[in-house]
Write an enzyme that holds these catalytic residues in place. Structure first.
Site, PDB file in Angstrom:
ATOM      1  N   ASP A  17       0.839  -1.204   0.000  1.00  0.00           N
ATOM      2  CA  ASP A  17       0.000   0.000   0.000  1.00  0.00           C
ATOM      3  C   ASP A  17       0.874   1.253   0.000  1.00  0.00           C
ATOM      4  O   ASP A  17       1.419   1.648   1.032  1.00  0.00           O
ATOM      5  CB  ASP A  17      -0.920  -0.026   1.223  1.00  0.00           C
ATOM      6  CG  ASP A  17      -1.763   1.242   1.373  1.00  0.00           C
ATOM      7  OD1 ASP A  17      -1.789   2.057   0.430  1.00  0.00           O
ATOM      8  OD2 ASP A  17      -2.387   1.406   2.435  1.00  0.00           O
ATOM      9  N   GLU A  25      30.787  10.867   6.899  1.00  0.00           N
ATOM     10  CA  GLU A  25      31.275  10.706   8.274  1.00  0.00           C
ATOM     11  C   GLU A  25      30.122  11.001   9.239  1.00  0.00           C
ATOM     12  O   GLU A  25      30.049  12.086   9.837  1.00  0.00           O
ATOM     13  CB  GLU A  25      32.440  11.658   8.539  1.00  0.00           C
ATOM     14  CG  GLU A  25      33.650  11.437   7.636  1.00  0.00           C
ATOM     15  CD  GLU A  25      34.765  12.446   7.893  1.00  0.00           C
ATOM     16  OE1 GLU A  25      34.498  13.465   8.580  1.00  0.00           O
ATOM     17  OE2 GLU A  25      35.887  12.217   7.410  1.00  0.00           O
ATOM     18  N   GLU A  74      27.811  11.399  12.381  1.00  0.00           N
ATOM     19  CA  GLU A  74      27.920  11.530  13.838  1.00  0.00           C
ATOM     20  C   GLU A  74      26.560  11.238  14.461  1.00  0.00           C
ATOM     21  O   GLU A  74      25.514  11.442  13.831  1.00  0.00           O
ATOM     22  CB  GLU A  74      28.381  12.945  14.204  1.00  0.00           C
ATOM     23  CG  GLU A  74      29.760  13.284  13.652  1.00  0.00           C
ATOM     24  CD  GLU A  74      30.128  14.756  13.779  1.00  0.00           C
ATOM     25  OE1 GLU A  74      31.297  15.092  13.529  1.00  0.00           O
ATOM     26  OE2 GLU A  74      29.232  15.573  14.123  1.00  0.00           O
ATOM     27  N   GLU A  81      33.235  11.781  19.688  1.00  0.00           N
ATOM     28  CA  GLU A  81      33.184  13.107  19.086  1.00  0.00           C
ATOM     29  C   GLU A  81      33.207  14.207  20.145  1.00  0.00           C
ATOM     30  O   GLU A  81      33.290  13.947  21.334  1.00  0.00           O
ATOM     31  CB  GLU A  81      31.972  13.257  18.162  1.00  0.00           C
ATOM     32  CG  GLU A  81      32.293  13.194  16.663  1.00  0.00           C
ATOM     33  CD  GLU A  81      33.255  14.280  16.205  1.00  0.00           C
ATOM     34  OE1 GLU A  81      33.392  15.309  16.900  1.00  0.00           O
ATOM     35  OE2 GLU A  81      33.878  14.111  15.149  1.00  0.00           O
ATOM     36  N   GLU A 121      31.334   8.976  16.296  1.00  0.00           N
ATOM     37  CA  GLU A 121      31.434   8.999  14.840  1.00  0.00           C
ATOM     38  C   GLU A 121      32.024   7.681  14.358  1.00  0.00           C
ATOM     39  O   GLU A 121      32.984   7.162  14.951  1.00  0.00           O
ATOM     40  CB  GLU A 121      32.310  10.163  14.372  1.00  0.00           C
ATOM     41  CG  GLU A 121      32.545  10.204  12.863  1.00  0.00           C
ATOM     42  CD  GLU A 121      33.350  11.429  12.429  1.00  0.00           C
ATOM     43  OE1 GLU A 121      33.003  12.538  12.892  1.00  0.00           O
ATOM     44  OE2 GLU A 121      34.320  11.270  11.659  1.00  0.00           O
ATOM     45  N   HIS A 127      29.917  15.246   7.668  1.00  0.00           N
ATOM     46  CA  HIS A 127      30.825  15.753   6.654  1.00  0.00           C
ATOM     47  C   HIS A 127      30.928  14.703   5.550  1.00  0.00           C
ATOM     48  O   HIS A 127      31.174  13.525   5.820  1.00  0.00           O
ATOM     49  CB  HIS A 127      32.200  16.042   7.254  1.00  0.00           C
ATOM     50  CG  HIS A 127      32.144  16.932   8.455  1.00  0.00           C
ATOM     51  ND1 HIS A 127      33.032  16.824   9.503  1.00  0.00           N
ATOM     52  CD2 HIS A 127      31.291  17.933   8.792  1.00  0.00           C
ATOM     53  CE1 HIS A 127      32.738  17.742  10.421  1.00  0.00           C
ATOM     54  NE2 HIS A 127      31.683  18.418  10.013  1.00  0.00           N
ATOM     55  N   ARG A 155      38.006  24.474   8.626  1.00  0.00           N
ATOM     56  CA  ARG A 155      36.812  23.685   8.935  1.00  0.00           C
ATOM     57  C   ARG A 155      35.567  24.532   9.164  1.00  0.00           C
ATOM     58  O   ARG A 155      34.497  23.995   9.419  1.00  0.00           O
ATOM     59  CB  ARG A 155      37.086  22.788  10.151  1.00  0.00           C
ATOM     60  CG  ARG A 155      38.128  21.727   9.861  1.00  0.00           C
ATOM     61  CD  ARG A 155      38.557  20.948  11.098  1.00  0.00           C
ATOM     62  NE  ARG A 155      39.628  20.012  10.758  1.00  0.00           N
ATOM     63  CZ  ARG A 155      39.454  18.740  10.417  1.00  0.00           C
ATOM     64  NH1 ARG A 155      38.231  18.246  10.373  1.00  0.00           N
ATOM     65  NH2 ARG A 155      40.476  17.964  10.118  1.00  0.00           N
ATOM     66  N   GLU A 173      35.155  18.068   0.572  1.00  0.00           N
ATOM     67  CA  GLU A 173      34.383  17.699   1.750  1.00  0.00           C
ATOM     68  C   GLU A 173      33.295  18.756   1.948  1.00  0.00           C
ATOM     69  O   GLU A 173      33.596  19.907   2.264  1.00  0.00           O
ATOM     70  CB  GLU A 173      35.287  17.636   2.991  1.00  0.00           C
ATOM     71  CG  GLU A 173      34.544  17.241   4.254  1.00  0.00           C
ATOM     72  CD  GLU A 173      35.403  17.408   5.502  1.00  0.00           C
ATOM     73  OE1 GLU A 173      35.329  16.543   6.382  1.00  0.00           O
ATOM     74  OE2 GLU A 173      36.145  18.417   5.590  1.00  0.00           O
ATOM     75  N   ARG A 223      30.647  20.102   4.239  1.00  0.00           N
ATOM     76  CA  ARG A 223      30.565  19.957   5.685  1.00  0.00           C
ATOM     77  C   ARG A 223      29.185  20.288   6.263  1.00  0.00           C
ATOM     78  O   ARG A 223      28.967  20.144   7.458  1.00  0.00           O
ATOM     79  CB  ARG A 223      31.635  20.838   6.342  1.00  0.00           C
ATOM     80  CG  ARG A 223      33.038  20.375   6.012  1.00  0.00           C
ATOM     81  CD  ARG A 223      34.104  21.277   6.605  1.00  0.00           C
ATOM     82  NE  ARG A 223      34.066  21.376   8.058  1.00  0.00           N
ATOM     83  CZ  ARG A 223      34.527  20.466   8.890  1.00  0.00           C
ATOM     84  NH1 ARG A 223      35.073  19.352   8.420  1.00  0.00           N
ATOM     85  NH2 ARG A 223      34.462  20.643  10.195  1.00  0.00           N
TER      86      ARG A 223
END
Length: 487
Positions: A68, A147, A149, A229, A237, A286, A356, A375, A377
């Site tokens: 369904d 990655e 977390e 973390e 992580e 990330h 970062r 990356e 983030r």
């Protein structure tokens, strides 16, 4: 995603597609009388139904099994409810969480009215994204390395009704429990923002994460590392090794399923909510991203950060479309409790090597050409991986095709910059509502090659507005009582 070593049913990523006969040989080999069929709903949650193996035959892998569709979030209206789930034999694996031996397969979804694969099936969208990438001639492989977390809690309580709205979380690792009577309280609790990389006994979850990683290995997921973390209260992580986009979508579903169930076995509970703990770091995901063609990495070059033009144009596409892209990579109202200035969350739509606090980072750990990647983030692990990874790819391809300049890199410490310094640096959307508005205005890049259908995007926006944005807007917040009750 079948990961069996027996020669009769040997499988692996990049191997020849498994035949249905392999599924039945595997089920017999492990003594499974039950098959668990799983598929992903629009929001990124697995749905499942279990069947007797001897009720299936090879035609089941062509004709599928009915269900369904009107009972699945964001899918069909009740007058168009009949849908078919078609098991993919190449995803055969043993489900580790049933009492009796149970073989598991992931299904694709077909619309019975059109007899076509369903354009709101996230797994189908991921495959369409890969097909479009190949059709452009730019690349033949998009590797994704997330990655994720998450928090491991000992207890969670929440309620929302007409007269009460509350939540309460607790963790044996919570910094708020340093004075709790624990017979005895040994005091090894990570402080706020003090949880990054401590050894035991402060990190109490090393063995639990290892059990999670080993269960992932059984279903074919390669785990590169795991660690505690930054936040207090059990933030962890676990990093998966990169894999092609659609395959990583499958991995990500297994990842969340395994983590939750291993935690449950240990009497713990896991949440991927981006911001469950006030005034501490939230949980992000990330996501590492690269393109290659004929085995040749396309991002390695002699430009900024060791990137090629293709890599820089990919950044340009991601940054240009980031407000709309974030509607899929950060898809909850809670996501924007994490995307706020002052923490490590990247709210600045800029790029940099090593910095970062920028939305796109160029990792500089290795000089190998095959390791050159971007990356992104911003994402968090509440997202639907199939959709988030696909949207990232579509934004990057648009950047490459249109040679979108990413601008100048941001290599300064953002936390030391003044508002005047940042006036020309755009920010991530402040709310989920802002992200939905951005997606509504900017989604042509997603519909290229019929990857995301206009109907699917409209359904996503409608669901988020009606069931999350407006639902939250109409409810009093507990903090409002602190602010206004005696006003």
């Amino acid at each position: 995603m079948t990961r069996v070593q027996d020669s009769a049913v040997a499988r692996g990523p990049g191997g020849a597609p498994a035949a249905p006969a392999d599924f039945f040989r595997y089920a017999e080999a492990i003594g499974a009388e039950i098959v668990d069929l799983k598929f992903c709903d629009l929001l990124g949650t697995w749905q499942h139904c279990s069947f007797a193996v001897d009720e299936w035959d090879e035609s089941t892998f062509v004709d599928g099994v009915g269900f369904d569709g009107s009972s699945i979030r964001g899918w069909q209206d009740i007058h168009l409810s009949d849908m078919v789930a078609i098991p993919d034999a190449s995803t055969t694996v043993t489900d580790p969480f049933f009492e009796k031996p149970t073989v598991s397969v992931i299904a694709d979804v077909r619309d019975t009215l059109s007899s076509e694969l369903y354009d709101r099936d996230p797994r189908y969208i991921a495959r369409r994204a890969e097909q479009y990438m190949k059709a452009t001639g730019i690349a033949d492989t998009c590797n994704i390395g997330p990655e994720p977390e998450f928090f491991v809690f000992d207890e969670v309580r929440f309620e929302q009704n007409q007269h009460r709205g509350m939540y309460e979380i607790d963790s044996v690792e919570g910094a708020w429990n340093t004075a709790r009577f624990e017979e005895p309280n040994l005091g090894y609790k990570p402080s706020y923002k003090g949880g990054y990389f401590p050894v035991s006994p402060t990190d109490t979850y090393g063995d639990l994460r290892t059990r999670m990683a080993l269960e992932m290995k059984k279903v074919g997921i390669r785990v590169e590392a795991h660690h505690h973390e930054v936040a207090t209260g059990g933030q962890c992580e676990i990093d998966m090794r990169f894999a092609p986009l659609a395959e990583m979508g499958d991995h990500f579903m297994w990842f969340k399923y395994i983590i939750r169930n291993v935690a449950m076995r240990a009497g713990k509970t896991v949440t991927f909510m981006p911001k469950p703990v006030f005034e501490d770091n939230g949980s992000g995901m990330h996501t590492h991203f690269s393109l290659s063609k004929d085995g040749r990495p396309l991002f390695d070059g002699d430009g900024y950060g060791g990137l090629s033009e293709v890599g820089l144009y990919s950044i340009g596409g991601i940054l240009k479309h980031a407000p709309a892209l974030i509607a899929f990579t950060n898809p909850t109202t809670n996501s924007y409790r994490r995307l706020v200035p002052g923490f490590e969350a990247p709210v600045n739509l800029a790029f940099s090597s090593r910095n970062r606090s920028a939305a796109v980072r160029i990792p500089m750990y290795s000089g190998k050409p095959e390791a050159k990647r971007l990356e992104f983030r911003c994402p968090d692990a509440v997202c639907n991986g199939y959709l988030a990874f696909s949207a990232m790819l579509m934004a990057a391809l648009d950047g490459i095709q249109n040679k979108i300049d990413p601008g100048k890199p941001l290599d300064r410490n953002i936390y030391e910059m003044t508002p005047a310094d940042l006036v020309d640096v755009p920010s991530t959307p402040a709310t989920l509502s802002d992200a939905m508005d951005a997606l509504e205005q900017d989604h042509d890049f997603l519909t290229m090659g019929d990857t995301f259908s206009a109907g699917m995007i409209a359904a996503w926006i409608e669901y988020k507005r009606e069931n999350e944005i407006n639902a939250l807007r109409s409810r009093p917040h507990p903090y409002e009582f602190f602010l206004y009750y005696d006003s």
